[in-house]
Design a protein around this motif. Structure first.
Motif, PDB file in Angstrom:
ATOM      1  N   GLN A   1      -1.770  18.803  -3.511  1.00 12.97           N
ATOM      2  CA  GLN A   1      -1.838  18.140  -4.805  1.00 12.97           C
ATOM      3  C   GLN A   1      -0.687  17.145  -4.864  1.00 12.97           C
ATOM      4  OE1 GLN A   1      -3.381  16.889  -7.111  1.00 12.97           O
ATOM      5  NE2 GLN A   1      -3.761  18.443  -8.659  1.00 12.97           N
ATOM      6  N   CYS A   2      -0.961  15.945  -5.389  1.00 12.19           N
ATOM      7  CA  CYS A   2       0.081  14.914  -5.461  1.00 12.19           C
ATOM      8  C   CYS A   2       1.036  15.174  -6.627  1.00 12.19           C
ATOM      9  CB  CYS A   2      -0.573  13.561  -5.613  1.00 12.19           C
ATOM     10  SG  CYS A   2      -1.999  13.560  -6.711  1.00 12.19           S
ATOM     11  N   TRP A   3       2.102  14.377  -6.715  1.00 11.99           N
ATOM     12  CA  TRP A   3       3.031  14.550  -7.839  1.00 11.99           C
ATOM     13  C   TRP A   3       2.287  14.405  -9.158  1.00 11.99           C
ATOM     14  CZ3 TRP A   3       3.258  11.040 -11.601  1.00 11.99           C
ATOM     15  CH2 TRP A   3       2.914   9.725 -11.305  1.00 11.99           C
TER      16      TRP A   3
ATOM     17  N   ALA B   1       0.070  15.742 -10.652  1.00  9.38           N
ATOM     18  CA  ALA B   1      -0.681  17.002 -10.606  1.00  9.38           C
ATOM     19  C   ALA B   1      -1.369  17.239 -11.943  1.00  9.38           C
ATOM     20  CB  ALA B   1       0.263  18.149 -10.266  1.00  9.38           C
ATOM     21  N   ARG B   2      -2.435  16.485 -12.150  1.00  6.48           N
ATOM     22  CA  ARG B   2      -3.083  16.510 -13.454  1.00  6.48           C
ATOM     23  C   ARG B   2      -3.999  17.723 -13.604  1.00  6.48           C
ATOM     24  NH1 ARG B   2      -5.065  10.797 -11.883  1.00  6.48           N
ATOM     25  NH2 ARG B   2      -4.817  11.887  -9.908  1.00  6.48           N
ATOM     26  N   ARG B   3      -3.834  18.407 -14.682  1.00  4.96           N
ATOM     27  CA  ARG B   3      -4.711  19.536 -15.001  1.00  4.96           C
ATOM     28  C   ARG B   3      -4.619  19.787 -16.496  1.00  4.96           C
ATOM     29  NH1 ARG B   3      -0.436  23.315 -15.532  1.00  4.96           N
ATOM     30  NH2 ARG B   3       1.094  23.139 -13.874  1.00  4.96           N
TER      31      ARG B   3
ATOM     32  N   GLY C   1       3.350   5.469  -5.175  1.00 10.96           N
ATOM     33  CA  GLY C   1       1.931   5.814  -5.296  1.00 10.96           C
ATOM     34  C   GLY C   1       1.687   6.523  -6.606  1.00 10.96           C
ATOM     35  N   GLY C   2       0.570   6.209  -7.215  1.00 11.62           N
ATOM     36  CA  GLY C   2       0.198   6.893  -8.445  1.00 11.62           C
ATOM     37  C   GLY C   2       0.848   6.355  -9.700  1.00 11.62           C
ATOM     38  N   ALA C   3       1.861   5.480  -9.558  1.00 16.40           N
ATOM     39  CA  ALA C   3       2.589   5.012 -10.744  1.00 16.40           C
ATOM     40  C   ALA C   3       1.872   3.843 -11.413  1.00 16.40           C
ATOM     41  CB  ALA C   3       4.016   4.641 -10.366  1.00 16.40           C
TER      42      ALA C   3
ATOM     43  N   LYS D   1      -9.233  15.307  -9.226  1.00 18.68           N
ATOM     44  CA  LYS D   1      -8.570  15.431  -7.926  1.00 18.68           C
ATOM     45  C   LYS D   1      -8.633  14.108  -7.166  1.00 18.68           C
ATOM     46  CE  LYS D   1      -6.347  18.337  -5.289  1.00 18.68           C
ATOM     47  NZ  LYS D   1      -6.156  17.569  -4.086  1.00 18.68           N
ATOM     48  N   GLY D   2      -7.471  13.515  -6.977  1.00 18.12           N
ATOM     49  CA  GLY D   2      -7.368  12.237  -6.276  1.00 18.12           C
ATOM     50  C   GLY D   2      -7.665  12.383  -4.785  1.00 18.12           C
ATOM     51  N   ALA D   3      -8.126  11.291  -4.188  1.00 20.09           N
ATOM     52  CA  ALA D   3      -8.509  11.351  -2.776  1.00 20.09           C
ATOM     53  C   ALA D   3      -7.297  11.416  -1.847  1.00 20.09           C
ATOM     54  CB  ALA D   3      -9.381  10.149  -2.419  1.00 20.09           C
TER      55      ALA D   3
ATOM     56  N   GLY E   1       0.842  -1.197   0.000  1.00 15.31           N
ATOM     57  CA  GLY E   1       0.000   0.000   0.000  1.00 15.31           C
ATOM     58  C   GLY E   1       0.869   1.236   0.000  1.00 15.31           C
ATOM     59  N   LYS E   2       0.223   2.391   0.224  1.00 21.35           N
ATOM     60  CA  LYS E   2       1.037   3.603   0.332  1.00 21.35           C
ATOM     61  C   LYS E   2       0.726   4.342   1.622  1.00 21.35           C
ATOM     62  CE  LYS E   2      -1.884   6.785  -2.312  1.00 21.35           C
ATOM     63  NZ  LYS E   2      -2.117   8.134  -1.797  1.00 21.35           N
ATOM     64  N   GLY E   3       1.697   5.109   2.084  1.00 23.38           N
ATOM     65  CA  GLY E   3       1.511   5.922   3.280  1.00 23.38           C
ATOM     66  C   GLY E   3       1.786   5.178   4.579  1.00 23.38           C
TER      67      GLY E   3
ATOM     68  N   ILE F   1      -2.106   8.033 -15.978  1.00 29.06           N
ATOM     69  CA  ILE F   1      -0.978   8.428 -15.137  1.00 29.06           C
ATOM     70  C   ILE F   1      -1.126   7.772 -13.766  1.00 29.06           C
ATOM     71  CG2 ILE F   1      -0.258  10.397 -13.708  1.00 29.06           C
ATOM     72  CD1 ILE F   1       1.123  10.640 -16.239  1.00 29.06           C
ATOM     73  N   CYS F   2      -2.352   7.828 -13.225  1.00 29.14           N
ATOM     74  CA  CYS F   2      -2.622   7.226 -11.920  1.00 29.14           C
ATOM     75  C   CYS F   2      -4.002   6.578 -11.971  1.00 29.14           C
ATOM     76  CB  CYS F   2      -2.588   8.281 -10.818  1.00 29.14           C
ATOM     77  SG  CYS F   2      -3.181   7.621  -9.242  1.00 29.14           S
ATOM     78  N   GLN F   3      -4.136   5.460 -11.256  1.00 30.25           N
ATOM     79  CA  GLN F   3      -5.423   4.738 -11.302  1.00 30.25           C
ATOM     80  C   GLN F   3      -6.540   5.508 -10.606  1.00 30.25           C
ATOM     81  OE1 GLN F   3      -3.103   4.043  -9.125  1.00 30.25           O
ATOM     82  NE2 GLN F   3      -4.238   4.173  -7.188  1.00 30.25           N
TER      83      GLN F   3
ATOM     84  N   PRO G   1      -0.407  11.857   0.592  1.00 30.91           N
ATOM     85  CA  PRO G   1      -0.725  12.569  -0.652  1.00 30.91           C
ATOM     86  C   PRO G   1       0.277  12.298  -1.783  1.00 30.91           C
ATOM     87  CG  PRO G   1       0.304  14.068   0.907  1.00 30.91           C
ATOM     88  CD  PRO G   1       0.259  12.730   1.583  1.00 30.91           C
ATOM     89  N   CYS G   2       1.020  11.199  -1.716  1.00 30.50           N
ATOM     90  CA  CYS G   2       2.019  10.858  -2.735  1.00 30.50           C
ATOM     91  C   CYS G   2       3.017  11.979  -3.009  1.00 30.50           C
ATOM     92  CB  CYS G   2       1.346  10.431  -4.037  1.00 30.50           C
ATOM     93  SG  CYS G   2       0.549   8.837  -3.926  1.00 30.50           S
ATOM     94  N   PRO G   3       3.830  12.348  -2.006  1.00 32.05           N
ATOM     95  CA  PRO G   3       4.857  13.364  -2.252  1.00 32.05           C
ATOM     96  C   PRO G   3       5.932  12.854  -3.214  1.00 32.05           C
ATOM     97  CG  PRO G   3       4.960  12.518   0.028  1.00 32.05           C
ATOM     98  CD  PRO G   3       3.802  11.861  -0.630  1.00 32.05           C
TER      99      PRO G   3
END
Ligand code: SF4
Lengths: 195, 302
Positions: free
Chosen positions: B282-284, B286-288, A126-128, B158-160, A102-104, B77-79, B195-197
């Motif tokens: 905002q996570c890495w 950073a979709r916009r 995370g996110g990848a 915006k991801g949770a 998991g993450k965090g 990019i992210c699920q 927040p996925c830094p």
């Protein structure tokens, strides 16, 4: 150390915080609702839909697609494990699971739980999801679709799934709490301009 | 009154604004979930090249690789394709009118099936999933009037993970810059890897409670490296960035130099008795994506 792990795996005591691991074999996805239901099942002695022994549990809600040939995973990545922290102990106790992905991570109070149940926690980036979903070979089975696709249990066949950092090991080391504690101590010094 | 009616239209000649807007919205969603903006990618690569922790390097390396694969193979990019947020700046002189919410709802529903996106949207109490990422008041929509004749539509999935650690603080006016810094640093440390830094921080300072939160969200639309026009605020932005990166939280909260890629502050004057502070993470990822629609119906996506 870089390690390739083939599951099912029973003993993870060789894994140490900081190791980078890749998993080949089966993983099962699980998040909030499924974890909750599973713990209720265990407590009421209802048999879960599969035997978790030796299978890594992946905190994840994948994006899936139904095709003529069945289900495919379009995208997947770790979700925040902290939301499942309250159920960690009953979950590890009843499921026999030894690897959580998991993450965090979890807070310091859970470090001891990992130690007691000889389990480890692995953190992929995370996110990848574009990278991680490439290592999914096949959807082996799905359970509890009534919870909605992201919350269902997806049993996946993966090949060299990673990279994942061992972030909590079975020897009582937890990277997250170590990093957090040292950061908390630094805050006042940073604000006062002393570092 | 007659003049007013002539000025605002749903269609001009063969151009149907509803069609244009729908097309724009679907394209924005598709672009946003599969690519990350150039400025963010550049900042991540820079972080990767200068990260000092071994684990941090490993994580950033995988993220750089992930961005490449998503771009090359048209993957997400992210699920977590997030909750859909649209921000519209409508020029006072634009000839167009539209029911934004209805059209964006249609766009989100279409994109959810076509791309596909993860169905994330549920009822707040029953948790019933609508399965197409729309729902009562979703997509989130903010519309503001601006100068000029263009319409700018921005989309942010915006991801949770990052939204969940966002916060609001009502401070007393005697609080100083140090207090603000302290609160932001504490929030960053408490958030850890959630927040996925490395993250981007949107900060809303002043205004009222809801205005501060909105400013924090809108701040995230500004590209990395862009400084606030107010030089004092700009200085505070870079001061905060430096401070956050001294915490050592690092990529994914596993320790390291890069906790944050940038800090963006938006501010408003506020009541003499209050000092609202809002933080939107905002996570890495950073979709916009944004589009500018001209009076002649042509548009450009960036
Ligand atoms: S916090 Fe952002 S990058 Fe991380 S999983 Fe959520 S949406 Fe993806």
């Amino acid at each position: 150390m870089n390690l390739d792990i083939t599951v099912p795996v029973e003993d993870v005591s060789n894994l140490k915080v900081g190791d980078v691991v890749y998993i080949t074999g089966l993983v099962i996805t699980m998040r909030d609702q499924a974890t909750k239901r599973l713990v209720t099942y265990f407590q009421s002695k209802i048999k879960p839909p599969l035997d978790f022994q030796g299978i890594p549990v992946f905190h994840c809600g994948p994006v899936v697609k139904r095709t003529d040939k069945g289900w495919t995973v379009e995208s997947l990545g770790p979700t925040t494990s902290a939301r499942m922290e309250d159920l960690l102990e009953p979950f590890l106790k009843a499921s026999g699971v030894r690897i959580i992905i998991g993450k965090g991570g979890f807070s310091e109070k859970s470090t001891e739980i990992f130690k007691r149940f000889k389990a480890v926690y692995c953190n992929p980036p995370g996110g990848a999801s574009a990278l991680l979903s490439k290592s999914v070979r096949r959807v082996s089975a799905v359970y509890w679709l009534d919870l909605g696709p992201p919350e269902a249990l997806w049993l996946l066949e993966v090949y060299k799934f990673g990279p994942m950092v061992v972030a909590i090991d079975s020897h009582g080391v937890n990277i997250y709490s170590r990093v957090r504690e040292s950061a908390l101590k630094r805050i006042s010094k940073i604000v006062e301009g002393r570092i | 009154m007659k003049d007013f009616k002539l000025k605002f239209q749903y269609s001009i000649g063969k151009l149907d604004f509803k069609e244009i807007l729908l097309e724009v919205a679907v394209k924005l969603i598709d672009k946003a979930v599969k690519t990350i903006p150039e400025d963010v990618e550049k900042a991540i690569v820079e972080a990767y090249e200068t990260e000092t922790s071994e684990i941090g390097v490993k994580m950033l390396e995988a993220i750089v690789e992930n961005i490449r694969i998503a771009k090359e193979e048209g993957r997400l990019i992210c699920q977590d394709t997030g909750i859909p947020v649209f921000i519209v700046e409508e020029g006072l002189e634009t000839p167009w009118r539209a029911d934004y919410h209805r059209i964006f709802t249609e766009a989100v529903s279409k994109a959810t099936e076509a791309i596909p996106l993860r169905p994330n949207v549920v009822h707040p109490l029953t948790r019933m999933n609508t399965r197409d990422n729309t729902g009562f008041r979703i997509p989130v929509l903010h519309v503001a009037k601006t100068k000029g004749s263009d319409i700018k539509v921005s989309f942010m999935p915006k991801g949770a993970g990052s939204e969940n650690v966002s916060s609001f603080h009502m401070l007393t006016p005697v609080k100083t810059v140090e207090t603000i810094k302290n609160i932001i640093l504490t929030r960053v440390v408490e958030a850890g890897g959630m927040p996925c830094p490395p993250t981007i921080l949107g900060v809303g300072l002043g205004g009222t409670s809801e205005e501060a939160m909105l400013m924090a969200k809108k701040a995230l639309l500004r590209p990395i490296g862009d400084e606030n026009k107010d030089s004092e605020i700009a200085r505070f932005e870079s001061e905060l960035l430096e401070a956050v990166n001294k915490t050592g939280i690092g990529p994914m909260g596993l320790g390291g130099r890069w906790t944050c890629l940038d800090v963006k502050i938006e501010y408003a004057y506020c009541h003499t008795a209050s000092l609202p502070l809002a933080i939107n993470f905002q996570c890495w990822a950073a979709r916009r994506a944004s589009a500018v629609i001209k009076p002649n119906g042509s548009y450009e996506i960036s």
